[in-house]
Design an enzyme around this catalytic site. Structure first.
Site, PDB file in Angstrom:
ATOM      1  N   ASN A   9       0.869  -1.183   0.000  1.00  0.00           N
ATOM      2  CA  ASN A   9       0.000   0.000   0.000  1.00  0.00           C
ATOM      3  C   ASN A   9       0.905   1.232   0.000  1.00  0.00           C
ATOM      4  OD1 ASN A   9      -1.899   1.964   0.352  1.00  0.00           O
ATOM      5  ND2 ASN A   9      -2.435   1.397   2.455  1.00  0.00           N
ATOM      6  N   LYS A  11       0.059   4.212  -0.379  1.00  0.00           N
ATOM      7  CA  LYS A  11      -0.652   5.396   0.136  1.00  0.00           C
ATOM      8  C   LYS A  11      -0.361   6.603  -0.755  1.00  0.00           C
ATOM      9  CE  LYS A  11      -0.234   3.455   4.723  1.00  0.00           C
ATOM     10  NZ  LYS A  11      -0.392   3.642   6.155  1.00  0.00           N
ATOM     11  N   HIS A  97      -9.773   1.132   4.405  1.00  0.00           N
ATOM     12  CA  HIS A  97      -8.545   1.337   5.170  1.00  0.00           C
ATOM     13  C   HIS A  97      -8.866   2.282   6.327  1.00  0.00           C
ATOM     14  CE1 HIS A  97      -4.493   2.521   6.247  1.00  0.00           C
ATOM     15  NE2 HIS A  97      -4.060   1.454   5.581  1.00  0.00           N
ATOM     16  N   GLU A  99      -7.387   4.720   7.474  1.00  0.00           N
ATOM     17  CA  GLU A  99      -7.166   6.144   7.156  1.00  0.00           C
ATOM     18  C   GLU A  99      -8.371   6.717   6.415  1.00  0.00           C
ATOM     19  OE1 GLU A  99      -3.395   5.543   5.251  1.00  0.00           O
ATOM     20  OE2 GLU A  99      -2.526   4.982   7.185  1.00  0.00           O
ATOM     21  N   GLU A 169      -6.234  -5.037  10.210  1.00  0.00           N
ATOM     22  CA  GLU A 169      -5.204  -4.039  10.494  1.00  0.00           C
ATOM     23  C   GLU A 169      -5.541  -3.310  11.795  1.00  0.00           C
ATOM     24  OE1 GLU A 169      -3.036  -2.842   6.667  1.00  0.00           O
ATOM     25  OE2 GLU A 169      -4.733  -1.505   6.901  1.00  0.00           O
ATOM     26  N   GLY A 175       1.689   2.082  10.878  1.00  0.00           N
ATOM     27  CA  GLY A 175       2.628   3.203  10.779  1.00  0.00           C
ATOM     28  C   GLY A 175       3.245   3.608  12.099  1.00  0.00           C
ATOM     29  N   SER A 215       2.688  -2.405  10.501  1.00  0.00           N
ATOM     30  CA  SER A 215       4.140  -2.445  10.708  1.00  0.00           C
ATOM     31  C   SER A 215       4.772  -3.795  10.354  1.00  0.00           C
ATOM     32  CB  SER A 215       4.486  -2.026  12.142  1.00  0.00           C
ATOM     33  OG  SER A 215       4.027  -0.705  12.377  1.00  0.00           O
ATOM     34  N   GLY A 236       2.386  -1.076   4.458  1.00  0.00           N
ATOM     35  CA  GLY A 236       2.541   0.335   4.113  1.00  0.00           C
ATOM     36  C   GLY A 236       4.012   0.711   3.998  1.00  0.00           C
ATOM     37  N   GLY A 237       4.571   1.240   5.073  1.00  0.00           N
ATOM     38  CA  GLY A 237       5.932   1.794   5.058  1.00  0.00           C
ATOM     39  C   GLY A 237       6.969   0.900   4.392  1.00  0.00           C
TER      40      GLY A 237
HETATM   41  C1  PEP Z   1      -1.121   0.047   5.855  1.00  0.00           C
HETATM   42  O1  PEP Z   1      -0.931   1.050   5.220  1.00  0.00           O
HETATM   43  O2  PEP Z   1      -2.124  -0.624   5.605  1.00  0.00           O
HETATM   44  C2  PEP Z   1      -0.155  -0.352   6.873  1.00  0.00           C
HETATM   45  C3  PEP Z   1      -0.358  -1.458   7.518  1.00  0.00           C
HETATM   46  O3  PEP Z   1       0.904   0.500   7.093  1.00  0.00           O
HETATM   47  P1  PEP Z   1       2.278   0.115   7.849  1.00  0.00           P
HETATM   48  O4  PEP Z   1       2.762  -1.169   7.264  1.00  0.00           O
HETATM   49  O5  PEP Z   1       3.199   1.269   7.562  1.00  0.00           O
HETATM   50  O6  PEP Z   1       1.957  -0.018   9.297  1.00  0.00           O
END
Ligand code: PEP
Length: 253
Positions: A9, A11, A97, A99, A169, A175, A215, A236-237
């Site tokens: 992802n 983002k 999501h 967010e 999640e 994040g 994460s 994500g990251g």
């Molecule tokens: C996400 O964006 O769905 C996510 C889980 O981010 P991260 O891996 O950065 O925690």
């Protein structure tokens, strides 16, 4: 056998040039995937055509949008429809999501509508669910996630549900660098699968891929993905770093 999926992802990150470079690097390093494994790239809308062009006909590699409209077409400035995504041969759409739930007030009801319109257009939803820290501390996460499933998913037919990927999640782990332990992830994934089994039967519940997000990194992916009900991750990251995401793909069961 259910699919094991590593979904990136991105983002609202990267320029087009940076995205192209990242995708080239990962596609170059990841090798061919076994038939039960998939890599999915959820990229920003303006990069979908680029990502489709780069992933081409590569087996087990797909492109996802990060959102779509609940409306079919018309005067909805700034929105992107399922038909538009289909015209780019996008395979998946991330829906719900945290967010989007938090910053764009997406409710379980709105997400039910988005699920319907995606499934009617043969786009596979990656449906996100998960609780806040407050809910986790009150130990009511099962009730909370259960309600998200009931209100957004449980009106679907068995045939429709079969097209859905679920991503659990926990918001407190997104994040933040704070990952749910593999036991916490397994516990919630088993709960989600049990709810699906109650509603649709064990056979179908066993076919649904349930991803963990929060994460996920190269260093913890194998342990998380080693849990019996964890079928990969939504990342994500770490998906913005070629070596990290390649290692995460390679950690799939
Ligand atoms: C996400 O964006 O769905 C996510 C889980 O981010 P991260 O891996 O950065 O925690």
């Amino acid at each position: 056998m259910r699919q094991q999926i590593a979904a990136a992802n991105w983002k609202m990150n990267l320029t087009l040039e940076q995205g192209e470079k990242l995708l080239d690097e990962i596609l170059g390093k990841m090798g061919n995937l076994a038939a039960n494994r998939q890599a999915v790239f959820a990229v920003p809308f303006p990069y979908l055509a680029m990502a489709r062009q780069k992933t081409g006909v590569r087996a087990q590699v797909s492109v996802a949008a990060q959102n779509c409209s609940n409306k079919k077409s018309g005067a909805y400035t700034g929105e992107v429809s399922v038909d538009m995504l289909n015209s780019l041969q996008v395979s998946y759409v991330v829906l719900g999501h945290s967010e989007r739930r938090e910053y764009f007030q997406e409710s379980n009801q709105l997400l039910a509508e988005k699920l319907d319109i995606c499934l009617a257009g043969n786009l596979k939803p990656i449906f996100c669910c998960g609780e806040s820290l407050l809910i986790r501390e009150a130990n009511t996460q099962n009730e909370f996630v259960g309600r998200q499933l009931e209100e957004s998913l449980f009106h679907l037919t068995a045939e429709q549900l079969q097209q859905v990927v679920i991503a659990y999640e926990p918001i407190w782990a997104i994040g933040t660098g704070k990952t749910a332990s593999s036991e916490q992830a397994q516990e919630m994934h088993a709960f989600i699968r049990a709810r699906l089994a109650q509603q649709y039967g064990a056979g179908l519940a066993n076919e649904i891929s349930i991803l963990y997000g929060g994460s996920v990194k190269a260093s913890n992916a194998a342990e998380l993905f080693g849990q019996p009900d964890v079928d990969g991750g939504l990342v994500g990251g770490a998906s913005l770093i070629a070596d990290e995401f390649t290692a995460i793909i390679k950690a799939l069961r």
